[in-house]
Design a protein around this motif. Structure first.
Motif, short mmCIF file in Angstrom:
data_model
loop_
_atom_site.label_atom_id
_atom_site.label_comp_id
_atom_site.label_asym_id
_atom_site.label_seq_id
_atom_site.Cartn_x
_atom_site.Cartn_y
_atom_site.Cartn_z
N VAL A 189 40.33 20.51 33.68
CA VAL A 189 39.62 21.71 34.14
C VAL A 189 40.47 22.43 35.18
O VAL A 189 40.93 21.82 36.15
N VAL A 190 40.68 23.72 34.96
CA VAL A 190 41.44 24.55 35.89
C VAL A 190 40.61 25.77 36.25
O VAL A 190 40.06 26.43 35.37
N VAL A 191 40.49 26.03 37.54
CA VAL A 191 39.79 27.21 38.03
C VAL A 191 40.78 28.03 38.86
O VAL A 191 41.38 27.51 39.81
N LYS A 192 40.97 29.28 38.48
CA LYS A 192 41.89 30.13 39.24
C LYS A 192 41.38 31.57 39.24
O LYS A 192 40.61 31.98 38.37
N ASP A 193 41.82 32.31 40.25
CA ASP A 193 41.44 33.71 40.40
C ASP A 193 42.49 34.58 39.71
O ASP A 193 43.69 34.43 39.95
N VAL A 194 42.01 35.47 38.86
CA VAL A 194 42.89 36.36 38.10
C VAL A 194 42.63 37.79 38.56
O VAL A 194 41.49 38.27 38.52
N LYS A 195 43.71 38.47 38.98
CA LYS A 195 43.58 39.86 39.47
C LYS A 195 43.93 40.84 38.36
O LYS A 195 44.79 40.59 37.53
N ARG A 196 43.24 41.97 38.37
CA ARG A 196 43.58 43.07 37.48
C ARG A 196 43.28 44.38 38.19
O ARG A 196 42.35 44.46 39.01
N VAL A 197 44.09 45.39 37.90
CA VAL A 197 43.96 46.71 38.54
C VAL A 197 43.51 47.71 37.48
O VAL A 197 44.11 47.80 36.40
N GLN A 198 42.48 48.46 37.81
CA GLN A 198 41.92 49.45 36.89
C GLN A 198 42.16 50.85 37.45
O GLN A 198 41.91 51.11 38.63
N LYS A 199 42.69 51.75 36.61
CA LYS A 199 42.95 53.12 37.05
C LYS A 199 41.66 53.94 37.01
O LYS A 199 40.85 53.79 36.09
N LEU A 200 41.50 54.79 38.00
CA LEU A 200 40.36 55.70 38.07
C LEU A 200 40.88 57.12 37.92
O LEU A 200 41.59 57.63 38.79
N GLU A 201 40.56 57.77 36.80
CA GLU A 201 41.06 59.11 36.54
C GLU A 201 40.39 60.13 37.46
O GLU A 201 39.24 59.98 37.85
N TYR A 202 41.16 61.15 37.79
CA TYR A 202 40.62 62.21 38.65
C TYR A 202 40.10 63.37 37.79
O TYR A 202 40.50 63.54 36.64
N ARG A 205 37.12 34.93 38.66
CA ARG A 205 37.34 33.48 38.78
C ARG A 205 37.16 32.89 37.38
O ARG A 205 36.07 32.84 36.82
N VAL A 206 38.26 32.42 36.83
CA VAL A 206 38.29 31.98 35.43
C VAL A 206 38.38 30.46 35.37
O VAL A 206 39.22 29.85 36.04
N VAL A 230 34.42 38.02 41.20
CA VAL A 230 34.22 37.70 42.62
C VAL A 230 34.61 38.86 43.53
O VAL A 230 34.20 38.91 44.69
N THR A 231 35.44 39.79 43.04
CA THR A 231 35.84 40.95 43.83
C THR A 231 35.87 42.18 42.93
O THR A 231 36.38 42.12 41.81
N ASN A 232 35.31 43.28 43.45
CA ASN A 232 35.36 44.55 42.73
C ASN A 232 35.31 45.65 43.78
O ASN A 232 34.25 45.99 44.30
N ARG A 233 36.49 46.21 44.12
CA ARG A 233 36.51 47.23 45.15
C ARG A 233 37.59 48.26 44.85
O ARG A 233 38.59 47.98 44.21
N ILE A 234 37.34 49.48 45.33
CA ILE A 234 38.29 50.58 45.16
C ILE A 234 39.32 50.51 46.27
O ILE A 234 38.98 50.55 47.45
N THR A 235 40.58 50.37 45.89
CA THR A 235 41.65 50.31 46.88
C THR A 235 42.26 51.68 47.14
O THR A 235 42.90 51.87 48.18
N ARG A 236 42.09 52.61 46.21
CA ARG A 236 42.55 53.99 46.43
C ARG A 236 41.62 54.94 45.69
O ARG A 236 41.46 54.85 44.47
#
Length: 418
Positions: free
Chosen positions: A239-252, A283-284, A297-303
């Motif tokens: 069993v492996v638990v790890k955090d996976v990051k992904r960046v989503q673009k927000l169109e203007y 968290r996968v 576990v995280t969902n926030r706008i960085t820009r």
């Protein structure tokens, strides 16, 4: 993870455990002699009187007691969780035998036989304890009196053949099961896609893994089941638990605004559009390399995105009539003598700020005199006006003037005569 705890029951004697390697201990079966003159024990249960040897012998002779004595005395075998010993007793029932032996039986424990005790009987006591099982992907606790894992699996298989026993992890990280693996026969360990045989299955889950040279990681799961051949199988799931990051673009978004100072058809960018960014962390959990769960576990706008704003001209272009100073006979194309005296730097300053390579925001007008490409070509120009030299642009502007007059520059044309 859950830990298995075997319930301890109070006992006047050392009680045999479920371990098959526990030594067999001969139990003390001596009946204590009651105080003189007291023939009734505490709790109201009758106790046997121990008579002086001479009186006892006389009583036996008088009552024909030799046969009665032989009938009352029994030799039986007591099996407590697989550990057996013989007992010489005068108890008349199984319950009295267990009481005399100091064996306390719980409500879920199994005792066989029951009722009257006969000479040569084998009295079997099986302690009930709780184990964790996995059934249809859900874990729950059940009670069992089985001595080994395969015995428990056989009993549980009558209701669900796919049931598995779940081993807990001790504080030291070793997998624990309230049962040994098997009375006899080999056990097998499935781990990392391989199968490893363990010859001596009369052992614990931890012992089997140690024998197979398998080291568990912190989150690994261990369960026990029977294979299609009835062999005990220990299954290790990585069993492996790890955090996976992904960046989503927000169109203007893009919007326009009216510019009363700009002519119709002219556009300019007031605010550049900027794409926004959102960071998402999941968290996968994977089991043997396959994803089994994903929790955000995280969902926030960085820009934040910046909307684009474009200004659109609304002012009408004025129509300038040809000036009287326009020559009536300008002469052949290429002869700009009649236009040389006009104020061309003033016209260029008004149209382009004197920049020969400038291009309007909408890309339609080029160079010092803001030629359109079609007009530039009409006066013999090639390529783009903004790519030609300032001298060529001025020469061709004079040609255009000789053809069409200052009206070609409806706003700034009057500057030629300043």
């Amino acid at each position: 993870m859950q830990f298995f705890t075997r319930l301890a029951r109070p006992s006047a004697r050392t009680r045999a455990t479920s371990s098959q390697t526990a030594p067999t201990e001969a139990l003390d079966v001596t009946t204590p002699t009651p105080p003189e003159g007291d023939d009734t024990p505490q709790g109201g249960r009758k106790r046997r009187l121990v008579l002086p040897a001479a009186v006892a012998a006389g009583a036996l002779v008088i009552g024909g007691g030799t046969a009665a004595y032989a009938q009352a005395h029994k030799t039986v075998t007591v099996d407590v969780d697989g550990v057996t010993h013989q007992v010489s007793t005068f108890a008349g029932s199984v319950d009295n035998l267990l009481t005399d032996e100091g064996i306390t039986v719980g409500a879920r424990d199994a005792v066989s036989p029951s009722g009257a005790l006969t000479d040569g009987a084998v009295v079997t006591v099986r302690s009930a304890h709780q184990i964790w099982v996995d059934q249809d992907g859900e874990q729950r606790q059940v009670w069992t009196t089985a001595l080994t894992a395969d015995e428990a699996l056989d009993l549980l298989a009558t209701r669900d053949p796919d049931v598995q026993l779940v081993a807990s992890r001790s504080s030291g990280g070793r997998p624990q099961l309230a049962l040994d693996l098997s009375i006899d026969g080999p056990a097998r360990v499935i781990v990392d896609g391989d199968m490893v045989d363990v010859d001596d299955a009369d052992t614990t889950v931890a012992g089997a893994l140690d024998d197979a040279g398998i080291t568990l990681n912190d989150l690994d799961r261990v369960s026990v089941r029977n294979d299609v051949h009835g062999h005990v199988v220990v299954v290790v799931q990585r069993v492996v638990v790890k955090d996976v990051k992904r960046v989503q673009k927000l169109e203007y978004d893009s919007s326009t605004t009216q510019d009363e100072d700009a002519y119709e058809g002219e556009e300019s960018v007031v605010t550049e559009g900027v794409t926004g960014l959102r960071l998402i962390v999941d968290r996968v959990t994977t089991v043997d390399g396959k994803e089994t769960s994903r929790v955000e576990v995280t969902n926030r706008i960085t820009r934040k995105p910046v909307d684009e704003v474009i200004a659109v001209g609304t002012k009408e272009r004025p129509v300038v009539q040809p000036t009287p100073s326009r020559p009536s006979n300008p002469g052949p194309i290429g002869d700009t003598t009649d236009a040389d005296s006009l104020n061309w730097p003033a016209l260029a300053q008004c149209e382009s700020g004197g920049n020969p390579s400038i291009v309007s925001s909408n890309g339609l007008y080029h160079g010092l005199y803001q030629f359109s490409v079609a007009t530039w070509q009409a006066v013999g120009g090639s390529g783009l006006p903004s790519q030609a030299s300032a001298a060529e642009q001025t020469a061709r502007a004079k040609m255009l003037y000789l053809r069409s007059g200052a009206g070609q520059w409806p706003v700034c044309g009057s500057r030629l005569f300043s």
